[in-house]
Scaffold this motif. Structure first.
Motif, PDB file in Angstrom:
ATOM      1  N   PRO A 147     -12.491  -4.298   7.651  1.00 39.67           N
ATOM      2  CA  PRO A 147     -11.376  -3.413   7.273  1.00 39.67           C
ATOM      3  C   PRO A 147     -11.771  -2.318   6.293  1.00 39.67           C
ATOM      4  N   HIS A 150     -13.953   0.164   8.184  1.00 34.41           N
ATOM      5  CA  HIS A 150     -13.210   0.855   9.249  1.00 34.41           C
ATOM      6  C   HIS A 150     -12.188   1.838   8.687  1.00 34.41           C
ATOM      7  N   HIS A 151     -11.417   1.396   7.684  1.00 37.47           N
ATOM      8  CA  HIS A 151     -10.360   2.247   7.127  1.00 37.47           C
ATOM      9  C   HIS A 151     -10.831   3.078   5.940  1.00 37.47           C
ATOM     10  N   HIS A 153     -11.128   2.412   2.764  1.00 41.09           N
ATOM     11  CA  HIS A 153     -10.304   2.199   1.572  1.00 41.09           C
ATOM     12  C   HIS A 153     -10.611   0.812   1.021  1.00 41.09           C
ATOM     13  N   ILE A 158      -5.513  -1.339   1.077  1.00 35.95           N
ATOM     14  CA  ILE A 158      -5.049  -1.565   2.445  1.00 35.95           C
ATOM     15  C   ILE A 158      -3.926  -2.589   2.460  1.00 35.95           C
ATOM     16  N   TRP A 169       1.149   2.218   7.873  1.00 35.93           N
ATOM     17  CA  TRP A 169      -0.026   2.074   7.020  1.00 35.93           C
ATOM     18  C   TRP A 169      -1.303   2.578   7.671  1.00 35.93           C
ATOM     19  N   GLN A 170      -1.464   2.368   8.971  1.00 37.30           N
ATOM     20  CA  GLN A 170      -2.685   2.830   9.630  1.00 37.30           C
ATOM     21  C   GLN A 170      -2.744   4.355   9.690  1.00 37.30           C
ATOM     22  N   LEU A 173      -3.689   5.635   6.193  1.00 37.21           N
ATOM     23  CA  LEU A 173      -5.115   5.480   5.911  1.00 37.21           C
ATOM     24  C   LEU A 173      -5.936   6.531   6.656  1.00 37.21           C
ATOM     25  N   ALA A 174      -5.578   6.782   7.909  1.00 36.00           N
ATOM     26  CA  ALA A 174      -6.305   7.789   8.688  1.00 36.00           C
ATOM     27  C   ALA A 174      -6.119   9.179   8.087  1.00 36.00           C
ATOM     28  N   ASN A 177      -8.208  10.095   5.030  1.00 39.65           N
ATOM     29  CA  ASN A 177      -9.627  10.368   5.242  1.00 39.65           C
ATOM     30  C   ASN A 177      -9.889  11.746   5.826  1.00 39.65           C
TER      31      ASN A 177
END
Length: 434
Positions: A147, A150-151, A153, A158, A169-170, A173-174, A177
């Protein structure tokens, strides 16, 4: 950065400069503080070199969880030398971004390593980077299962976003970035929005409107390329941040307090909207000086405007006892909604920091409420995405103050802006004193 490095190949100098900045951040300093320190103690970064160093440092901090994961997979034990570790992290980021230049990137990184730590890590750097190139597909697959990698953070961040924003939330996070937008606020005291747009077009800058007086550049540029900036025709301010002054509903002649006002963007916007008796307050003297500089540039400083250094938690030090009609409480917070502008914050923040900010926010709100006139309005604002600093904070405040009521914003009790292509993440709640 050493003088010798600054005379070497541009990429080598940029790698070394970015590694210096990253090392400072990993030691606990903010990226802004690290840049200021570099300007004072080392060869200043200027021109194309500064741009290259900043690009590498920001990119690596945005994806730090990913590069740190790669490095852990590539080494049996952590490298002891911090600067070499940072060089490897910066270079891994560069290899991902520019795979077509892999040979030159590795060569330049080895060149930098030969000048660091008595040159003892030259072979290590070469081996780690070439191993990454051989195993890249495998490592990318592994990163998808981790995680943090991948994210990009911290794990606690997360987890908190999953709890506070279970449906978004996804996407948050995207968005965090990505590169942030660059938006201009037109100083309508000096020029109309349409005329300013025409000047942008004449300067070859393509934009689109994101508000009545807000223009987002399709591609960010240095402020020197923005027509009329130094003459006070505009300010750089995110479209989400521009909502604050509009929501406060100011009218000519009102007494207005902008607490925690530095660097002065929202204070200036309030003065662009109406002739006010405004007090711009900030606890840091150096940051308060920036408020004055911005108001002077925009032609907004007058006898009715006062910039003051003071802590919003202790009004007895700076308040003259005359109630304010409007208060903007843009309180200190985690800045979790603007981390694409400050990617170092993701890795410097700790869970305990959120609790600390919440305590400060309580003290500021309770102190400022006593300075608000009956019938007056206070806008509670953060650039946070965490409920503990936002909705939970406002609900607790309403519970403590029987004379406080919420005023709807766009038909809702409050507004939580999530990071988006057109704006950063902000929270707003409008309170009125009965």
């Amino acid at each position: 950065m050493t003088e010798q490095a600054s005379r070497s190949a541009p990429l080598a100098a940029a790698l070394l400069g970015a590694a210096d900045l990253l090392a400072a951040v990993l030691s606990g300093r903010t990226l802004d503080a690290a840049l200021a320190e570099t300007a004072l103690t080392k060869t200043p970064l200027t021109g194309p070199l500064r741009a290259a160093v900043m690009d590498l440092a920001y990119s690596t901090l945005r994806s730090f969880g990913r590069e740190d994961f790669f490095l852990a997979q590539l080494m049996n034990k952590p490298v002891a030398d911090v600067q070499i570790r940072c060089l490897l992290l910066i270079t891994l980021n560069r290899l991902e971004a520019r795979p077509e230049h892999a040979y030159a990137i590795v060569d330049q990184a080895v060149t930098v390593a030969s000048r660091l730590a008595a040159g003892n890590f030259k072979g290590l750097v070469n081996g780690v980077l070439r191993n990454f190139l051989r195993r890249q597909d495998e490592l990318l697959a592994r990163a998808k299962e981790n995680p943090v990698a991948h994210h990009q953070h911290p794990a606690w961040w997360i987890t908190r976003l999953k709890k506070d924003h279970p449906h978004h939330w996804q996407a948050i996070l995207a968005a965090n970035n990505t590169h942030p937008p660059m938006t201009l606020r037109v100083n309508q005291r000096r020029i109309t929005s349409a005329d300013f747009s025409a000047q942008l077009t004449a300067a070859g800058l393509t934009t689109h409107a994101v508000g009545d007086a807000a223009w987002q550049l399709d591609k960010p540029v240095p402020i020197e390329q923005i027509p009329g900036f130094h003459e006070g025709l505009c300010s750089v301010q995110d479209a989400g941040a521009q909502r604050a002054a509009l929501l406060l509903d100011v009218h000519p002649g009102q007494r207005v307090l902008d607490a925690c006002a530095a660097p002065g963007g929202k204070a200036a916007h309030l003065l662009e909207l109406a002739d006010l008796q405004l007090l711009a307050l900030d606890a840091d003297a150096a940051r308060a000086a920036r408020i004055t500089e911005n108001l002077v540039r925009l032609g907004l400083l007058s006898d009715n405007v006062r910039v003051c250094t003071g802590d919003a938690r202790t009004p007895t030090i700076w308040w003259n006892g005359q109630p304010f009609d409007r208060i903007l409480a843009d309180v200190p917070c985690s800045a979790s909604g603007v981390v694409r502008r400050h990617p170092d914050a993701k890795w410097l923040r700790r869970v305990s920091d959120i609790e600390g900010f919440a305590v400060t926010q309580v003290r500021i709100l309770d102190a400022l409420w006593h300075t608000l006139a009956s019938g007056g309005k206070m806008l509670y604002a953060t650039c946070s995405l965490f409920a503990a600093e936002n909705e939970e904070q406002v609900a607790a405040f309403i519970g403590r103050h029987a004379d406080a009521q919420r005023l709807a914003i766009d038909g809702a009790p409050s507004v939580q802006l999530l990071p988006h292509a057109d704006h950063d993440g902000f929270f707003y709640a409008l309170l009125q004193k009965n």
